[in-house]
Design a protein around this motif. Structure first.
Motif, mmCIF file in Angstrom:
data_model
loop_
_atom_site.group_PDB
_atom_site.id
_atom_site.type_symbol
_atom_site.label_atom_id
_atom_site.label_comp_id
_atom_site.label_asym_id
_atom_site.label_seq_id
_atom_site.Cartn_x
_atom_site.Cartn_y
_atom_site.Cartn_z
ATOM 1 N N ALA A 82 0.833 -1.206 0.000
ATOM 2 C CA ALA A 82 0.000 0.000 0.000
ATOM 3 C C ALA A 82 0.866 1.255 0.000
ATOM 4 N N TRP A 83 1.941 1.241 0.779
ATOM 5 C CA TRP A 83 2.821 2.413 0.856
ATOM 6 C C TRP A 83 3.457 2.725 -0.493
ATOM 7 N N LEU A 84 3.795 1.686 -1.236
ATOM 8 C CA LEU A 84 4.459 1.893 -2.521
ATOM 9 C C LEU A 84 3.567 2.625 -3.514
ATOM 10 N N GLN A 85 2.258 2.553 -3.295
ATOM 11 C CA GLN A 85 1.328 3.223 -4.205
ATOM 12 C C GLN A 85 1.361 4.741 -4.044
ATOM 13 N N ALA A 86 1.965 5.217 -2.945
ATOM 14 C CA ALA A 86 2.000 6.659 -2.696
ATOM 15 C C ALA A 86 3.031 7.377 -3.555
ATOM 16 N N ALA A 87 3.976 6.626 -4.113
ATOM 17 C CA ALA A 87 4.992 7.247 -4.961
ATOM 18 C C ALA A 87 4.372 7.666 -6.288
ATOM 19 N N PRO A 88 4.849 8.749 -6.884
ATOM 20 C CA PRO A 88 4.323 9.168 -8.193
ATOM 21 C C PRO A 88 4.475 8.057 -9.220
ATOM 22 N N ALA A 89 3.501 7.942 -10.092
ATOM 23 C CA ALA A 89 3.523 6.880 -11.098
ATOM 24 C C ALA A 89 4.765 6.960 -11.978
ATOM 25 N N ALA A 90 5.287 8.172 -12.167
ATOM 26 C CA ALA A 90 6.447 8.353 -13.038
ATOM 27 C C ALA A 90 7.741 7.854 -12.405
ATOM 28 N N SER A 91 7.737 7.645 -11.085
ATOM 29 C CA SER A 91 8.953 7.205 -10.406
ATOM 30 C C SER A 91 9.298 5.773 -10.794
ATOM 31 N N LYS A 92 10.559 5.543 -11.113
ATOM 32 C CA LYS A 92 11.025 4.210 -11.479
ATOM 33 C C LYS A 92 11.650 3.481 -10.292
ATOM 34 N N ALA A 93 11.663 4.129 -9.136
ATOM 35 C CA ALA A 93 12.249 3.520 -7.941
ATOM 36 C C ALA A 93 11.455 2.283 -7.537
ATOM 37 N N GLN A 94 12.144 1.347 -6.901
ATOM 38 C CA GLN A 94 11.520 0.105 -6.477
ATOM 39 C C GLN A 94 11.736 -0.107 -4.980
ATOM 40 N N GLY A 95 10.885 -0.939 -4.382
ATOM 41 C CA GLY A 95 11.076 -1.361 -3.005
ATOM 42 C C GLY A 95 11.167 -0.219 -2.012
ATOM 43 N N LYS A 96 12.142 -0.335 -1.104
ATOM 44 C CA LYS A 96 12.282 0.645 -0.031
ATOM 45 C C LYS A 96 12.552 2.048 -0.566
ATOM 46 N N THR A 97 13.309 2.141 -1.649
ATOM 47 C CA THR A 97 13.587 3.458 -2.229
ATOM 48 C C THR A 97 12.307 4.098 -2.748
ATOM 49 N N ARG A 98 11.434 3.299 -3.332
ATOM 50 C CA ARG A 98 10.154 3.826 -3.804
ATOM 51 C C ARG A 98 9.298 4.296 -2.625
ATOM 52 N N PHE A 99 9.379 3.567 -1.528
ATOM 53 C CA PHE A 99 8.676 3.972 -0.310
ATOM 54 C C PHE A 99 9.154 5.346 0.143
ATOM 55 N N GLN A 100 10.470 5.562 0.121
ATOM 56 C CA GLN A 100 11.031 6.857 0.509
ATOM 57 C C GLN A 100 10.567 7.965 -0.431
ATOM 58 N N VAL A 101 10.503 7.660 -1.715
ATOM 59 C CA VAL A 101 10.016 8.637 -2.692
ATOM 60 C C VAL A 101 8.566 9.001 -2.377
ATOM 61 N N GLY A 102 7.780 7.998 -1.989
ATOM 62 C CA GLY A 102 6.390 8.253 -1.636
ATOM 63 C C GLY A 102 6.261 9.152 -0.420
ATOM 64 N N LEU A 103 7.120 8.933 0.581
ATOM 65 C CA LEU A 103 7.103 9.789 1.769
ATOM 66 C C LEU A 103 7.481 11.224 1.401
ATOM 67 N N LYS A 104 8.469 11.356 0.537
ATOM 68 C CA LYS A 104 8.890 12.691 0.086
ATOM 69 C C LYS A 104 7.760 13.388 -0.659
ATOM 70 N N TYR A 105 7.008 12.628 -1.431
ATOM 71 C CA TYR A 105 5.890 13.190 -2.189
ATOM 72 C C TYR A 105 4.795 13.679 -1.239
ATOM 73 N N GLN A 106 4.575 12.926 -0.150
ATOM 74 C CA GLN A 106 3.553 13.304 0.826
ATOM 75 C C GLN A 106 4.020 14.416 1.758
ATOM 76 N N CYS A 107 5.315 14.442 2.034
ATOM 77 C CA CYS A 107 5.871 15.422 2.974
ATOM 78 C C CYS A 107 7.186 15.952 2.409
ATOM 79 N N PRO A 108 7.156 17.071 1.693
ATOM 80 C CA PRO A 108 8.390 17.618 1.109
ATOM 81 C C PRO A 108 9.489 17.845 2.141
ATOM 82 N N GLU A 109 9.099 18.153 3.378
ATOM 83 C CA GLU A 109 10.105 18.374 4.420
ATOM 84 C C GLU A 109 10.893 17.094 4.710
ATOM 85 N N PHE A 110 10.219 15.943 4.610
ATOM 86 C CA PHE A 110 10.947 14.684 4.764
ATOM 87 C C PHE A 110 11.997 14.555 3.669
#
Length: 203
Positions: A82-110
């Motif tokens: 579920a967390w991985l779905q928060a990353a932008p569709a254009a992101s090619k990151a996978q796994g934990k890195t994609r999770f981090q991208v999703g957090l950044k997308y939700q919280c720019p300060e992160f």
């Protein structure tokens, strides 16, 4: 069922090399303390106040980034999916890195904390470097007049502060504000994920 014990996932590793920091709740408490110390130090009259503020700011950014590592390891496979779905569709990151991208997308300060932590660890730029984030911004100096009725004999008429600033896509912002926003986001994320209620699961 404990977090991390769902079908298809392994039991989270036990925190046996982190002293008294055993849970993600402990990590959040550490982050909160570091932010508080940063805020206090910025009002210090020590000639090294800016240096010490930098230590706390970097430590807090590292802690914030590592909180997401702990979250990933204690999450169930269902939660991770579920967390991985928060990353932008254009992101090619996978796994934990994609999770981090999703957090950044939700919280720019992160994302700012992630950039600081990554630069502190590696120094040189890499594929994860956010070149929009810069910390070589002049400190903001201000004075805060003493409040009437709270002064005692010998107290200064004003307190002087040297505030660390961070430049990002959002403009130039006090580092403590960036860190506080990140803390609030991560605390809310952990609360909604069920990591702050009942028994805690360590990574």
């Amino acid at each position: 069922m404990a977090a991390g014990s769902s079908s298809g996932s392994t039991t989270p590793p036990e925190a046996v090399r982190t002293f008294q920091i055993k849970t993600v709740s402990d990590m959040l408490a550490k982050l909160e303390w570091e932010i508080e110390q940063l805020q206090v130090t910025q009002f210090s009259q020590s000639v090294k106040s800016v240096d010490i503020s930098s230590y706390f700011a970097i430590n807090a950014a590292l802690t914030a980034f590592h909180v997401c590592e702990w979250i990933w390891h204690i999450g169930t496979q269902q939660q991770r999916d579920a967390w991985l779905q928060a990353a932008p569709a254009a992101s090619k990151a996978q796994g934990k890195t994609r999770f981090q991208v999703g957090l950044k997308y939700q919280c720019p300060e992160f994302g700012v904390c992630r950039a600081i932590a990554n630069s502190f660890k590696h120094l040189a730029d890499d594929q994860f470097t956010d070149t929009n984030v810069l910390t070589d911004v002049p400190v903001f100096e201000l004075s805060v007049p003493a409040t009437a009725g709270s002064m005692r004999a010998g107290d200064p008429l004003a307190q002087f502060a040297k505030v660390l600033m961070v430049r990002s896509k959002g403009g130039i912002t006090p580092a403590a504000h960036v860190l506080s926003r990140t803390y609030g986001f991560l605390e809310d994320f952990c609360e909604k994920s069920g990591f702050l209620t009942g028994s805690q699961v360590s990574p």
